[in-house]
Motif scaffolding. Structure first.
Motif, short mmCIF file in Angstrom:
data_model
loop_
_atom_site.label_atom_id
_atom_site.label_comp_id
_atom_site.label_asym_id
_atom_site.label_seq_id
_atom_site.Cartn_x
_atom_site.Cartn_y
_atom_site.Cartn_z
N MET A 1 41.07 62.72 35.89
CA MET A 1 42.29 61.95 35.99
C MET A 1 42.10 60.74 36.90
SD MET A 1 45.32 61.89 34.92
CE MET A 1 46.88 61.20 35.27
N LYS A 2 41.34 60.93 37.98
CA LYS A 2 41.10 59.86 38.93
C LYS A 2 40.32 58.72 38.29
CE LYS A 2 39.13 59.32 43.54
NZ LYS A 2 38.47 60.00 44.64
N VAL A 3 39.38 59.06 37.42
CA VAL A 3 38.57 58.04 36.75
C VAL A 3 39.41 57.24 35.76
CG1 VAL A 3 36.59 57.69 35.24
CG2 VAL A 3 36.47 59.38 37.05
N VAL A 4 40.30 57.92 35.05
CA VAL A 4 41.17 57.23 34.09
C VAL A 4 42.10 56.28 34.81
CG1 VAL A 4 42.98 57.58 32.38
CG2 VAL A 4 41.03 59.12 32.44
N LEU A 5 42.68 56.72 35.91
CA LEU A 5 43.58 55.87 36.70
C LEU A 5 42.84 54.65 37.24
CD1 LEU A 5 46.35 55.43 38.04
CD2 LEU A 5 45.49 56.77 39.96
N ALA A 6 41.66 54.86 37.77
CA ALA A 6 40.88 53.75 38.29
C ALA A 6 40.50 52.77 37.19
CB ALA A 6 39.62 54.29 38.98
N THR A 7 40.18 53.27 36.01
CA THR A 7 39.82 52.40 34.88
C THR A 7 41.02 51.58 34.43
OG1 THR A 7 38.18 54.02 34.18
CG2 THR A 7 38.85 52.35 32.57
N VAL A 8 42.17 52.21 34.31
CA VAL A 8 43.38 51.49 33.88
C VAL A 8 43.75 50.42 34.91
CG1 VAL A 8 45.86 51.75 33.47
CG2 VAL A 8 44.25 53.35 32.45
N LEU A 9 43.70 50.77 36.19
CA LEU A 9 44.01 49.80 37.24
C LEU A 9 43.02 48.64 37.23
CD1 LEU A 9 44.98 52.12 40.22
CD2 LEU A 9 46.45 50.54 38.99
N THR A 10 41.76 48.93 37.04
CA THR A 10 40.75 47.88 37.00
C THR A 10 40.98 46.93 35.84
OG1 THR A 10 39.14 49.36 38.03
CG2 THR A 10 38.28 47.43 36.88
N VAL A 11 41.29 47.46 34.68
CA VAL A 11 41.52 46.61 33.51
C VAL A 11 42.75 45.74 33.72
CG1 VAL A 11 42.19 46.67 31.08
CG2 VAL A 11 40.33 48.12 31.89
N LEU A 12 43.85 46.32 34.19
CA LEU A 12 45.07 45.55 34.38
C LEU A 12 44.91 44.46 35.44
CD1 LEU A 12 47.78 48.36 34.18
CD2 LEU A 12 47.28 46.59 32.49
N LEU A 13 44.29 44.81 36.54
CA LEU A 13 44.10 43.81 37.59
C LEU A 13 43.10 42.73 37.18
CD1 LEU A 13 44.14 46.17 40.67
CD2 LEU A 13 45.85 44.46 40.10
N SER A 14 42.11 43.09 36.38
CA SER A 14 41.15 42.09 35.89
C SER A 14 41.81 41.12 34.93
CB SER A 14 39.98 42.78 35.19
OG SER A 14 39.28 43.58 36.09
N VAL A 15 42.67 41.62 34.06
CA VAL A 15 43.38 40.74 33.13
C VAL A 15 44.30 39.80 33.91
CG1 VAL A 15 45.15 40.72 31.32
CG2 VAL A 15 43.22 42.28 31.16
N THR A 16 44.98 40.33 34.91
CA THR A 16 45.84 39.50 35.74
C THR A 16 45.04 38.40 36.44
OG1 THR A 16 47.28 41.39 36.11
CG2 THR A 16 47.52 39.53 37.60
N ALA A 17 43.90 38.75 36.99
CA ALA A 17 43.07 37.77 37.68
C ALA A 17 42.54 36.72 36.70
CB ALA A 17 41.91 38.47 38.39
N LEU A 18 42.14 37.12 35.52
CA LEU A 18 41.65 36.16 34.53
C LEU A 18 42.75 35.20 34.08
CD1 LEU A 18 39.30 38.35 32.34
CD2 LEU A 18 38.66 36.49 33.87
N LEU A 19 43.96 35.71 33.90
CA LEU A 19 45.07 34.84 33.53
C LEU A 19 45.41 33.86 34.65
CD1 LEU A 19 47.38 37.36 31.66
CD2 LEU A 19 46.07 35.47 30.67
N ALA A 20 45.35 34.32 35.90
CA ALA A 20 45.60 33.42 37.02
C ALA A 20 44.51 32.36 37.13
CB ALA A 20 45.68 34.22 38.32
N LEU A 21 43.27 32.73 36.89
CA LEU A 21 42.19 31.75 36.90
C LEU A 21 42.34 30.73 35.78
CD1 LEU A 21 39.11 33.95 37.78
CD2 LEU A 21 40.10 32.15 39.17
N ALA A 22 42.80 31.19 34.63
CA ALA A 22 43.04 30.26 33.51
C ALA A 22 44.14 29.27 33.86
CB ALA A 22 43.39 31.04 32.25
#
Length: 87
Positions: free
Chosen positions: A1-22
C-alpha cells in the motif's frame, strides 16, 4: 500500500511540476511566470511533505519551513512590485 501511495503522489506532483514549468516557459506575461514559479515552489514543498508523511519522519520539517517562507516572501515582493508598477 505504501508503494502505491508513493507512486500516485509522485505522478501527481510530477505532472503539476511539469505544467508549472510549461507555464513558466510560455508566459506570456511576467505575472504568469512568477505565479508559475510560486506553484512550482509549493509543489516542491508538497513533495517534501508527502515524502515525510509516507516515510513517517519529521527531519525535513526545517526544509518545509524554509520553502514556505521563501514562497511567502516571494509573493509579498511580487505584490509590492505589481502595485508600484500600476498607474
Amino acid at each position: 500500500m505504501k508503494v502505491v501511495l508513493a507512486t500516485v503522489l509522485t505522478v501527481l506532483l510530477s505532472v503539476t511540476a511539469l505544467l508549472a514549468l510549461a507555464r513558466m516557459y510560455r508566459g506570456p506575461s511576467l505575472l504568469d511566470r512568477v505565479i508559475a514559479a510560486d506553484v512550482l515552489l509549493n509543489t516542491m514543498a508538497g513533495a517534501v511533505g508527502a515524502e515525510a508523511a509516507v516515510n513517517r519522519h519529521a527531519t525535513t520539517l526545517p526544509v518545509l519551513v524554509v520553502l514556505s517562507l521563501l514562497g511567502f516572501v516571494g509573493a509579498v515582493a511580487l505584490v509590492r512590485f505589481a502595485v508600484r508598477e500600476e498607474p
